[in-house]
Motif scaffolding. Structure first.
Motif, short mmCIF file in Angstrom:
data_model
loop_
_atom_site.label_atom_id
_atom_site.label_comp_id
_atom_site.label_asym_id
_atom_site.label_seq_id
_atom_site.Cartn_x
_atom_site.Cartn_y
_atom_site.Cartn_z
N PRO B 140 0.73 -1.38 0.07
CA PRO B 140 -0.35 -0.02 -0.11
C PRO B 140 0.59 1.33 -0.18
O PRO B 140 0.73 2.12 -0.31
N LYS B 141 2.16 0.95 0.86
CA LYS B 141 3.61 2.53 0.77
C LYS B 141 3.25 2.94 -0.84
O LYS B 141 3.12 4.27 -1.19
N GLY B 142 3.15 1.83 -1.63
CA GLY B 142 3.25 2.78 -3.44
C GLY B 142 1.61 3.73 -3.65
O GLY B 142 1.72 4.20 -4.42
N PHE B 143 0.62 4.01 -3.28
CA PHE B 143 -0.09 4.32 -3.41
C PHE B 143 -0.03 5.89 -3.25
O PHE B 143 -0.21 6.31 -3.82
N LEU B 144 0.59 6.11 -1.91
CA LEU B 144 1.01 7.70 -1.50
C LEU B 144 2.17 7.75 -2.41
O LEU B 144 2.09 9.22 -2.32
N GLU B 145 2.98 7.24 -3.50
CA GLU B 145 4.30 7.41 -3.87
C GLU B 145 3.25 8.09 -5.78
O GLU B 145 4.38 8.72 -6.46
N ALA B 146 2.58 6.91 -5.59
CA ALA B 146 2.30 6.97 -7.30
C ALA B 146 1.91 7.87 -8.22
O ALA B 146 1.56 8.94 -7.18
N ASP B 147 1.92 8.48 -9.28
CA ASP B 147 1.47 9.69 -9.78
C ASP B 147 0.16 9.38 -10.07
O ASP B 147 -1.05 10.15 -10.03
N ILE B 148 -0.07 8.30 -10.47
CA ILE B 148 -1.71 7.35 -10.65
C ILE B 148 -1.91 6.07 -10.33
O ILE B 148 -1.25 5.18 -9.85
N VAL B 149 -3.08 5.87 -9.33
CA VAL B 149 -4.15 4.63 -8.71
C VAL B 149 -4.93 4.93 -9.12
O VAL B 149 -5.89 5.45 -9.56
N ILE B 150 -4.96 3.03 -9.77
CA ILE B 150 -5.46 2.30 -10.05
C ILE B 150 -6.86 1.44 -9.91
O ILE B 150 -6.22 1.00 -9.45
N LEU B 151 -8.46 1.42 -9.97
CA LEU B 151 -9.02 0.26 -8.88
C LEU B 151 -9.84 -0.04 -10.23
O LEU B 151 -10.12 -0.14 -11.15
N GLY B 152 -10.29 -1.24 -9.59
CA GLY B 152 -10.70 -2.09 -10.57
C GLY B 152 -11.23 -3.31 -9.98
O GLY B 152 -9.76 -3.98 -9.31
N ILE B 153 -12.53 -3.90 -10.26
CA ILE B 153 -12.58 -5.34 -10.14
C ILE B 153 -11.62 -6.36 -11.10
O ILE B 153 -11.17 -6.03 -11.79
N SER B 154 -11.96 -7.98 -10.80
CA SER B 154 -10.79 -8.53 -11.63
C SER B 154 -11.52 -8.42 -12.55
O SER B 154 -12.88 -8.39 -13.00
N ARG B 155 -10.74 -8.63 -13.52
CA ARG B 155 -10.55 -8.46 -15.05
C ARG B 155 -11.19 -7.08 -15.84
O ARG B 155 -12.24 -7.55 -16.79
N THR B 156 -10.20 -6.06 -15.71
CA THR B 156 -11.01 -4.74 -15.98
C THR B 156 -9.50 -4.48 -16.24
O THR B 156 -9.31 -2.83 -16.90
N ILE B 230 -21.20 -10.40 -9.97
CA ILE B 230 -20.68 -9.56 -11.01
C ILE B 230 -21.52 -8.35 -10.76
O ILE B 230 -20.43 -7.49 -10.32
N ARG B 231 -22.12 -8.07 -10.32
CA ARG B 231 -23.23 -7.40 -10.40
C ARG B 231 -23.20 -6.84 -9.09
O ARG B 231 -22.73 -5.30 -8.42
N LYS B 232 -22.61 -7.91 -8.34
CA LYS B 232 -22.76 -7.25 -7.28
C LYS B 232 -21.16 -6.37 -6.11
O LYS B 232 -21.08 -5.17 -6.32
N GLU B 233 -20.22 -6.97 -7.23
CA GLU B 233 -18.84 -6.45 -6.91
C GLU B 233 -19.01 -4.87 -8.46
O GLU B 233 -18.25 -4.14 -7.53
N ILE B 234 -19.71 -4.95 -8.75
CA ILE B 234 -19.74 -2.96 -10.18
C ILE B 234 -19.78 -2.71 -9.24
O ILE B 234 -20.20 -1.75 -9.53
N GLN B 235 -21.20 -3.28 -8.09
CA GLN B 235 -22.34 -1.95 -7.58
C GLN B 235 -21.36 -1.43 -6.57
O GLN B 235 -20.59 -0.24 -6.31
#
Lengths: 270, 270
Positions: B140-156, B230-235
């Motif tokens: 998680p240290k990476g989130f503070l150092e990163a220029d861009i943080v990408i979030l997403g569920i599996s297979r995005t 999948i619906r639950k994850e997307i929501q």
């Protein structure tokens, strides 16, 4: 007449603008003293959008490159640039026209067709995932599944090289070498034609490693960056490469693109 | 006169041949029915080497693209191609000539200058290493150092997107989302302008995940690939994106290049 040493170059594209940006970077690398700004205008698909951007090109006195395939957009940009004495370089249509006449096949004029989500694309995506999964010898199973196995001591650019080759669709696994570490058994089962050993100059590695220590806020003079240590690692690695009978590449003055091209070239010739 | 639907395209270069190969792929994507073979001849730096390759071009009746910058090689290839009715597309010199006349600066005629091992190059290399190190929320240290943080569920496509953007010099970290996992605290400290949430269509994700199960030799009908799941994850993900106030991108019909261009564009506008 005065000549500016700074210059605005605009890339106009119906898609991402990557192809023309590459041309700009390659050509401008020939002018290390010219200060240029590359402005990328991606996803232009309508005449109205294009006209707004062309007015900017005129204002900036920019050199324009485009990768449009839609004949209406091509006609619009050519007419505007001719009428306003803007130099406009058409990156794709010379080749598109040649292919049309050679094969008597019409281009489909579909923007960004290069990025279609086809099998080749998904193959590349899974190669990238493979490279991340099997980076740094994380899981020795990767060596048996990989198209290419890269070996090297610390700071011989194994990771970026693996990723660069993955982006071309190759499944690549890599293994860091340390005289103290036990080699995974799997490495002896890999076909030597699919294996590459990276090496580097002592001096170069020492500098890179000292820099790395400094970037961690540490004293650069660690055993890790000492020449004795590095010499020992290089000897260990080169001896191993001979036992494995694999190709050896000295990366000291090579970019990852160059190293990759050498590997692919020798794969083809085997 | 008969027209072949198959065709040989040769890329000749003093370096890797990447720039011209990109042009070929982009142009030929407009001809899905034309079967072509791209032959890459990298690292041509001497007239003798060039002559051997040009004889091949004649034999294959190939279309030739080149990225030579050395005036002797350019002269040689043009003379040969004119004399033998070979179509030859010069990828770099139209822009090089324009820059010369605009800035009154001579190009340095150094082969492969694009790949010089400068600060920008090493910056890209360390960005690639950063992306691999901080892939998949590993640290998680990476989130503070990163220029861009990408979030997403599996297979995005978080991993390939992170790597693609790293290759452009951005430090990118990504975090996989699961309704059951605890979010790292660091994520709430990231500037929302540097954060992107990926989402996808239910149908699409279901297909991708079924394929993935099949490729593992497993029954595709797992909870992982069920639409309810999948619906639950997307929501869950979209609710989180709203709380984090980050940009949301639906990747369902986008390539990683397109998604990346959208993110960079919106970073610039913020």
């Amino acid at each position: 007449m005065s000549h500016p040493t700074s210059l605005t170059i605009m890339v106009l594209s119906d898609s991402v603008g990557g192809t023309a940006s590459n041309v700009v970077h390659a050509a401008l690398a020939q002018f290390p003293d010219v200060d240029y700004e590359l402005k990328n205008f991606p996803f232009i698909r309508e005449e109205d959008q294009l006209t707004v951007v062309l007015e900017k090109a005129k204002r900036f006195n920019a050199v324009v490159l485009h990768t449009f395939v839609d004949p209406i957009l091509v006609e619009t940009i050519e007419t505007f640039c001719n009428g306003n004495e803007i130099t406009c370089i058409d990156v794709l249509n010379p080749l598109i026209r040649e292919v049309t006449s050679r094969t008597n096949t019409m281009p489909q004029h579909k923007p960004g067709a290069k990025h279609k989500l086809d099998d080749k694309y998904f193959n590349r995506i899974s190669a990238l995932e493979f490279a991340v999964q099997y980076d740094d010898g994380k899981d020795p199973k990767g060596f048996l599944e990989a198209d290419i196995v890269i070996l090297g001591i610390s700071r011989t650019s194994k990771t970026p090289l693996s990723i660069y080759m993955a982006n071309q669709g190759y499944k690549v696994a890599n293994l860091p070498l340390m005289p103290e570490s036990k080699l995974p058994d799997e490495i002896w089962q890999v076909d030597s034609n699919r294996m590459v050993g990276l090496t580097n100059e002592e001096e170069m590695l020492s500098n890179i490693r000292r820099e790395r220590m400094l970037s961690y806020g540490m004293d650069p003079e660690t055993p890790y960056s000492s020449k004795e240590r590095i010499r020992k690692e290089i000897q260990y690695a080169e001896e191993l490469y001979r036992k494995l009978n694999c190709q050896i590449i000295n990366v000291s003055s090579k970019s990852i693109e160059e190293t990759s091209a050498i590997i692919i070239d020798s794969l083809k010739n085997r």
